[in-house]
Write an enzyme that holds these catalytic residues in place. Sequence first.
Site: not given
Length: 670
Positions: A307, A321, A327, A406, A408-410, A464, A466, A624
Amino acid sequence: MAPKSVHPLLISLLLPLCLTLSSINPHPLDPLTPSEISAVTGVVNSSLLGSSKSLSFHYVGLDEPDKPALYSYLANPSRATLPPRRAFVIARADQQTHEVCVDIADRKVVSDRVYQGFGYPTLTFEEQVEASALPLNYTPFVESVKKRGEQMKDVVCGTFSVGWFGEAEQGGRAIKVQCFLTGETVNLYMRPLEGITVVVDLEAMAIVKYEDRLVVPVPKAAGTDYRASKQKPPFGPQPKPVMVVQPEGKGFEIDGHMIRWANWAFHVGFDARAGTVISLASVQDTKRGALRSVLYRGFLSEVFVPYMDPSEEWYFKTFFDAGEFGFGMTASSLQPGNDCPKNAAFMDGYFAGRDGQPIELHNIFCVFERYAGDPSWRHTELAVPNEVITEARGEVSLVVRMVSTVGNYDYVIDWEFKMSGSIKIGVSLTGILEGKATPYTHADQITADEHGTLIVENIIGVYHDHFVTFYLDLDVDGSDNSFVKANIETVKVADGSSPRKSYWTVVRETAKTEADARVELGSSPGDLLVLNPNKKTKVGNNVGYRIIGGSAASLLTDDDWPQIRASYSKKQVWVTAYNKSEKWASGLYVDESRGDDGLAVWSQRNRPIENTDIVLWYTAGFHHIPYQEDYPLMPMLSGGFELRPSNFFESNPLIRTKPFASTHWPNCTK
Ligand SMILES: *[C@@H]1O[C@H](CO)[C@@H](O)[C@H](O)[C@H]1NC(C)=O
Ligand SMILES: *[C@@H]1O[C@H](CO)[C@@H](O)[C@H](O)[C@H]1NC(C)=O
Ligand SMILES: [Cu+2]
C-alpha cells in the site's frame, strides 16, 4: 438364487493384494491425503519435537519427487520405479523453526534441520484468530472504543503482518491487529477504527504495544452492505438466466488428480501456500499422434501487495499473501451458478491445521468447459469466383479455477487450456478495498496527498499494487530449453534502394545466463520465448512457446524495505536454472523476511540457462488506483497472461477440428 458367499480365506488373501495395488494408485504428484497429513504430523510429533509443549505446524505439503525420478517412473510405471513419497514440514517448537522431511510409507523422519536465518513461516489461522481476539479484552482498547462512542459488540479485528523496516535485530514473531465496526453492515473494511494499532507478540500471544494516535470519524454503515437480502429497490440490472448446455455430457475426465480433455492431459494438485498446482501439462499433436510435454509444473508463487500510504497506521501494509497467509489455505468454497458455471465439476483440498490435524477445504476447485459463443478462428472468402466461403469454429476451453480470499480481497486464479495449445492464466481481483477513514466528505476539501481516492464520504481507497508471480517450469518437448528474446528493431533504409525509409525486423538473442533473462516488459518491443534448441519443425524452426502479457512493475525505490523483500517485482520476467528447492519468489520464510532469499538472490548466481532445464517466472502486476465503483465491493478486474505455442505445431492445430452442427434459427425464414 442368493449370491455365493465369499470364503473368509479368500478375503484375507485378496486384501493384501488390493492394498498393494491401491498403494501404487495415487499419482506421485498427488497432494497429501487427510490420512497422510495425520500420519506425517504424528511422526513429527513423536520424533524429537514431541517433547516440546509448543509444537505448531505452519506448513505440511508434498515434497515432490526429484524430476529425473518422476520422469523415469512415468516412462515405466511400476512399484520398482515409484519414487519415495515424502512430505515437507515446517513446524515451530520451543521458538525454533524446524524443516522436517518425512518418508510417508516408512513413517520416518528423513531429515530435521533448525532454520537459523531471518524470517518466519506462514502464519497459522489459529494464531491469527487468537491475536484478533486480544484487543476485545484489553482495557485501553475498550476505552478507545468508548471514547469514539461506539459499542464493543460491533467490534471485529483483523491481523496484518508487520513486515520489516530495517531493524538490525531479529524481531520476534509479531503481528499487528487493527479493528473495524460492523453494526448495521457486514462490510467491516469500510468502517475502520482508524488511528488504533495493536502489536501482538505471537509467541507469548499477548499485546506488547498499543497506540491510539488519532480519532477519525467512523464512516457510516449505510450503503456498505453487499448482501442480496439487504438491497432495496431500485435494483440493479438483472439478466435472464443463462446456462451452458452439454447435450452429450461433460467433455473432460477426472481420474484422481489427472484431468484429460480434448487434446490436453494434466495433473491438478493443491498446496497450502500456492493453491492450485498444475503439473505435467501435455498436449496431443494430431499430426504426430503423441502427447508432447509443455509445462512440468506451474503454480502461483507469491502475491505482493504494498500500500502507498506512509502514515503510522498504513506504512507496514506490504503484504505477501502466499508466503505470509497461504494462498491455498485461504481458498474459498465455490458455488455453481455464480462462482462457476452449472456444468462445473468440483474438487476438494486439504491442509494441516496448527495442531497437525487435516482441515478440509470443500469444493475449492471448479473444473469446467468454457463456451461463450466465440469463434476460435474464422474466415469469409469472397475472391473465389461464384462462391462465398465462410468457415468458422467455435471456441471451447477447459478452466481450472480457484478463489483465494485473503482478508478483504478475493483473487480468482484460472488455468485455462485451449485446443490451440495455449494455456491462459487468468488473474482477477474482486472483494473489498481496504478503506482508510478520513474526516473528508468531498474531494474539494482535500489539499494534501491523501494517498488514495475519496470513494464515499469519510473513506479513502488507498493506492496499492498487486504483483502476482507465477512459477512456470516449462519443459517444451523435453527439459532442455532456452530463453530467447525476439527483439523488434527499426531498420533505416539509407541507400535509396526502396521508396520506404524504414521497416522493422527481428533480432533474436538467446539468454546465456540468468542475468540476460531479467526483463522489464514494455522496455522494448518483441516476443519472449522458451524454445527447445534440440527440436525443430519440418521446416526447421525450433519448437517453442511464447509468453504474452503486459503487466505493471513495482515503482518503489530499490532501497525501500518492502522493495528489498520483493526485489523481483521490478522485472516481470525472470528465468532461472531449475533447482527443486527454488519455488518461492520471495523466499521460503517471508513473514519478517529481509530479502536474503528468493528469486532475485538466486538469479544473482548468474547460472547458465542455455539448452538446460529452466524455470520461467512471470509477474502479473496491477497498479490499483481505486475508483468509486470499487465501493462498497469491487467488480472483477481481470488480467493475466498466455503461454502460446510458437512453431510448436506444424500448423494451426484446429484446422481439422469439425465445426459445431449448424443451428436451426427459430425466427428466420431463410
Ligand atoms: C503430540 O503428541 C502428544 C502425545 O501423544 C499429544 O498430547 C499432542 O496433542 C500432540 N500434539 C500435536 C501438535 O499433535
Ligand atoms: C538449490 O537451491 C538452494 C536454495 O537456493 C541452494 O541452497 C542450493 O545450493 C541449490 N543447489 C544447487 C545444486 O545449485
Ligand atoms: Cu487492489
